[in-house]
Design an enzyme around this catalytic site. Structure first.
Site, PDB file in Angstrom:
ATOM      1  CG  HIS A   1     -10.793  -4.796  -2.399  1.00 51.58           C
ATOM      2  ND1 HIS A   1     -11.017  -3.446  -2.278  1.00 51.58           N
ATOM      3  CD2 HIS A   1     -10.632  -5.265  -1.131  1.00 51.58           C
ATOM      4  CE1 HIS A   1     -10.991  -3.104  -1.005  1.00 51.58           C
ATOM      5  NE2 HIS A   1     -10.757  -4.187  -0.277  1.00 51.58           N
TER       6      HIS A   1
ATOM      7  CD  GLU B   1     -12.551  -5.580   2.873  1.00 51.60           C
ATOM      8  OE1 GLU B   1     -12.735  -5.310   4.064  1.00 51.60           O
ATOM      9  OE2 GLU B   1     -11.715  -4.981   2.162  1.00 51.60           O
TER      10      GLU B   1
ATOM     11  CB  CYS C   1     -10.527   2.430   5.106  1.00 53.44           C
ATOM     12  SG  CYS C   1     -11.494   0.902   5.023  1.00 53.44           S
ATOM     13  CB  CYS C   2     -15.709   2.775   6.422  1.00 55.46           C
ATOM     14  SG  CYS C   2     -15.530   1.341   5.321  1.00 55.46           S
TER      15      CYS C   2
ATOM     16  CG  HIS D   1      -2.053  -0.978   1.169  1.00 49.54           C
ATOM     17  ND1 HIS D   1      -1.844  -2.298   1.495  1.00 49.54           N
ATOM     18  CD2 HIS D   1      -3.362  -0.869   0.852  1.00 49.54           C
ATOM     19  CE1 HIS D   1      -2.980  -2.970   1.392  1.00 49.54           C
ATOM     20  NE2 HIS D   1      -3.917  -2.132   0.988  1.00 49.54           N
TER      21      HIS D   1
END
Length: 673
Positions: free
Chosen positions: A272, A324, A415-416, A157
Site C-alpha cells: 500500500h 492501492e 483521506c485525500c 486503524h
C-alpha cells in the site's frame, strides 16, 4: 502571531535539548518564509478560505463530528463508514493550525477549540481515543474486533488514528501555544507506550503514521519513551508468523503491509503506497534520531528502488488499484494508473527527510516533481473538488473503472482531501534548509525569509516568475557583513537529468547552460550534490541571479516500461504537460507527436488561473463519418500543465503521446463503463 513565534522557539529549544543525534540538515520553519508568490500563495489562500472550511463542514454533515459527540455520551451508533474517519477531523485541525500561522483567524481558532473539547470528552479515562469502539464497546466497528488492539495489524486503524491525533496536536500547539489538544495526545501516547514495547504487546501497525507522530511528540517533550516506541513499531515489522512467505499474493505474504520481512532487510518500495510512504518517512526519522545505520541503509535502498523503477513521470506512485499499492519493478501502466493523492503527500514527507539526511539535491528534484505535478493535480482550482486517484490518461469509451475522469467534492474514504489541507500550508517550509553556515535554497518561490546564520539574522528575498520563467533573483541582507555559503539547487531538469535514475530521460540533450551572476557579474561556480556553492562574505543588498533554461523537452521512458514504448511525454521546467479534449478538437487520444514537431509557448492569464501553454502543429488520427476509413490530418495541438486537467468538465486527457502510428486496435465501446 506572537504565540506562533514563542511556540516555535520552544519547539526548537526542546528539540535541541532532547536529541544528541538528529538530521544533519534542518529545514527552515515555514513561519519564517513569508510567501508573496503568484503560483503558491493563491493556493494557500484558497486552502484557508475554501478547502479548510469545506472540510470541516463535510466532517459535520457526514457525521464525523457527531461520532465524537456520541463517544462522549457512550450512546448511539457509529454513523460513518470507516473506523479511521476520526482522522479527517485531526488532519483538518492540523491543516487549519498551520494555516492560522500564516493567516490568523480568530473565528477558526474558536471553532477548533470547540472541536478539541469534543475530542477530549470522547477520550476514555486511560487515554484511549477511538470513537468506533467507545460509542458502543459491545458492538464496535466490524474492523475493530471485540477487544482493543486485536485487529491493529490488519484493519482496525487504532494506531493510525493515534498518529494523526499526535500530528494535529503538535501542529496546534506550535501554531497557538495552547496545550489542550497536546495534552489529549500525550495521554493517549502514554497509554500506547504502556501497551506496546519489549516484553509487552508486539504489533506492527497496520497503517503506519503513529511512528511519525510519536517522533513529533518526542521532539516537543523530550520524553524518550516516545522515540523508543516509534523505533519499536518500525522494528516490529516482519515478525508476524501468520503469513505465507511462498505466496506471491501481497495480502497473504505480508508485503501489502510492508510486513513480509524486517525493515532493515527490505530493499523495495512495496505494498500500500500511502502506508509505505509513512513508514519510510518514519524509518528516516528513527535512523536520524538514533543513528541506526542498518535502517539508514534500508531506507536508502528502498528510495533507489522507487525512483529507478516505480515512480510515474508526473511524480505519482502506487500503480495498482488492487490494494492501492506498488506493483513490480517497471509496472507503470497508464490505462489503470492509480496514483493516490495521499501517496504523493507521503512521498513529499519522505523525500524531504532523505534530503535532510544526505544533503543531495536529487531528493528535492523528486519532491519538486511530485509537488508541481502529481500532488496538486489532486485538488481542483476551486479548492473544493478532488481526485483520490490521479490518472495518466482518460479515453472515452474504454476508460478503466478505477480511473476518475472528473473530480468529486468528497469521498466515503476522504483521506485525500483532508490530507491536502495539512500539506498545502506547510509548503513554505520546504524552501530553505541549513547546516552550520550553509543555507540550502531548495525551492523557488517569491518570498521574504528570516534565517539565522552563526547567531546573526539574514534576510533573503526571492523574486521570480517560477515555474513559468527560469530567471531567479535572490537579494541577501545580513544584518552585518558575514561569511557563509549559499547553496542554490540547480534542478536536474536544467542539467539534462529528468530523474535521478535511468527510469526516464530527455530524448535530446540540451546544450544550454545555467548561468549565475552576483551583483551583475558572471560567476564561475562549483557544483556539489546538485547545488551551486556560492561561498563568500555577504553584505546587505548583494544579489544572486540564476538563469535556468526553460525549454520544451521530450521525455522517454526506460525500455523496461513496456507501457511507454514508442511514446514521449512533454516537460517544461518542473512541469509535465498533458492534452485535454477541450483544446484539441474534442479528443486527446488520437494525437501523434513526431520528432520534428516544433513548440511555441504562450502565457494565458485567463486560462486555469493563469498557465503557460504549449502549442504545435501535429498529425492526429481521424476516422471518417461512416467509420470505415482512417487517415491523419494536421491540427493545432495545445498542452496544459498536467496539474490543471479536469477543471473544465469531463473528457479525454493524454500525457504520453505516440511518436507514430504503429498499429490500429479496434475497440468496442462498453457502455457499462
Amino acid at each position: 502571531m506572537k504565540k506562533v513565534i514563542l511556540s516555535f522557539s520552544l519547539f526548537i529549544s526542546l528539540a535541541a535539548w532532547a536529541q544528541k543525534s538528529d538530521y544533519p540538515i534542518q529545514a527552515t520553519p515555514f513561519t519564517q518564509v513569508k510567501l508573496t508568490d503568484a503560483f503558491w500563495l493563491p493556493r494557500l489562500q484558497t486552502n484557508a478560505a475554501v478547502t479548510i472550511p469545506a472540510s470541516f463542514a463535510r466532517c459535520e454533515s457526514t457525521g464525523r463530528v457527531n461520532n465524537f459527540v456520541m463517544a462522549a455520551k457512550h450512546t448511539g451508533k457509529f454513523c460513518t463508514h470507516f473506523p479511521f474517519d476520526d482522522t479527517d477531523i485531526y488532519k483538518t485541525i492540523e491543516g487549519a493550525s498551520y494555516s492560522m500561522s500564516i493567516f490568523p483567524d480568530a473565528k477558526l481558532d474558536h471553532y477548533i477549540d470547540s472541536l478539541i473539547n469534543l475530542i477530549g470528552a470522547a477520550q476514555e479515562p486511560d487515554g484511549y481515543l477511538y470513537t468506533a469502539r467507545t460509542i458502543d464497546p459491545a458492538h464496535p466497528h466490524p474492523w475493530a474486533g471485540m477487544q482493543r488492539w486485536v485487529q491493529e495489524r490488519n484493519m482496525s486503524h487504532e494506531l493510525y488514528n493515534a498518529g494523526h491525533l499526535y500530528e494535529a496536536a503538535v501542529a496546534h500547539y506550535m501554531a497557538t501555544g495552547k496545550k489542550t489538544l497536546l495534552n489529549i495526545a500525550l495521554k493517549n501516547a502514554d497509554l500506547v507506550c504502556s501497551v506496546f514495547g519489549p516484553g509487552k504487546l508486539r504489533v506492527a501497525p497496520g497503517h503506519e503514521i503513529v511512528e511519525m507522530g510519536l517522533v513529533k511528540l518526542y521532539r516537543v517533550t523530550g520524553k524518550p519513551e516516545y522515540l523508543s516506541t516509534a523505533k519499536f513499531f518500525v522494528e516490529a515489522r516482519g515478525s508476524y508468523k501468520g503469513y505465507d512467505s511462498t505466496s506471491k499474493d501481497p495480502f497473504k505474504n505480508g508485503s501489502y503491509w510492508q510486513d513480509d520481512k524486517p525493515v532493515d532487510e527490505q530493499t523495495e518500495a512495496e505494498g500500500h503506497a500511502v502506508r509505505a510512504g509513512y513508514l519510510y518517512s518514519a524509518v528516516a526519522d528513527v535512523a536520524a534520531l538514533t543513528g541506526d545505520k542498518q535502517l539508514l541503509a534500508a531506507v536508502d535502498s528502498i528510495w533507489n528502488n522507487l525512483v529507478s523503477k516505480k515512480l510515474y513521470v508526473q511524480g505519482g506512485a502506487g500503480a495498482i488499484p488492487s490494494g492501492e499499492r506498488y506493483g513490480d519493478d517497471y509496472e507503470l501502466p497508464n490505462t489503470t494508473a492509480y496514483n493516490e493523492t495521499c501517496a504523493a503527500i507521503a512521498n513529499v514527507f519522505w523525500n524531504e527527510r532523505m534530503f535532510e539526511l544526505h544533503g543531495d539535491s536529487k531528493y528535492i528534484d523528486v519532491l519538486e516533481k511530485i509537488l508541481y505535478n502529481g500532488l496538486i493535480s489532486g485538488i481542483g482550482l476551486d479548492g473544493k473538488s478532488f481526485f483520490y486517484t490521479n490518472a495518466m490518461q482518460i479515453q472515452n469509451g474504454f476508460s478503466h473503472p478505477s480511473m476518475e475522469p472528473e473530480r468529486s467534492g468528497w469521498f466515503d474514504c476522504s483521506c485525500c482531501p483532508t490530507n491536502l489541507t495539512r500539506l498545502l500550508p506547510s509548503i513554505p517550509g520546504y524552501v530553505y534548509a541549513q547546516k552550520d553556515n550553509n543555507i540550502y535554497v531548495n525551492l523557488f518561490m517569491n518570498s521574504t525569509s528570516s534565517l539565522k546564520v552563526g547567531g546573526k539574522n539574514v534576510s533573503i528575498i526571492q523574486q521570480n516568475n517560477y515555474p513559468w520563467d527560469g530567471d531567479l533573483r535572490f537579494t541577501i541582507n545580513p544584518t552585518s557583513t558575514q561569511n557563509f555559503a549559499m547553496l542554490v539547487r540547480i534542478p536536474g531538469w536544467a542539467r539534462n537529468e529528468e530523474l535521478p535514475s535511468d527510469l526516464y530521460a530527455f530524448k535530446q540533450k540540451s546544450d544550454k547552460k545555467v548561468s549565475i551572476l552576483i551583483n551583475g557579474k558572471p560567476l564561475d561556480y562549483t557544483m556539489e550534490n546538485g547545488y551551486a556553492v556560492l561561498s563568500r562574505t555577504w553584505k546587505k543588498g548583494d544579489v544572486i541571479e540564476v538563469q535556468l533554461p526553460m525549454e520544451v523537452k521530450r521525455v522517454i521512458a526506460n525500455d523496461k516500461v513496456a507501457y511507454d514504448k514508442g511514446k514521449v511525454a512533454l516537460q517544461r521546467g518542473p512541469l509535465m504537460y498533458c492534452a485535454e479534449w477541450v483544446d484539441n478538437g474534442g479528443k486527446a487520444s488520437n494525437i501523434i507527436m513526431p520528432d520534428d514537431a516544433q513548440f511555441t509557448t504562450a502565457y494565458k492569464p485567463d486560462l486555469l488561473n493563469g498557465v503557460m501553454i504549449l502549442e504545435s502543429k501535429v498529425p492526429a488520427v481521424q476516422v471518417d463519418d461512416n467509420g470505415e476509413n482512417i487517415s491523419t490530418k494536421e491540427q493545432t495541438f495545445v498542452a496544459i500543465p498536467y496539474y490543471g486537467w479536469a477543471n473544465r468538465g469531463k473528457g479525454e486527457m493524454q500525457l504520453w503521446f505516440p511518436e507514430k502510428v504503429q498499429s490500429v486496435q479496434l475497440l468496442t465501446t462498453n457502455k457499462a463503463h
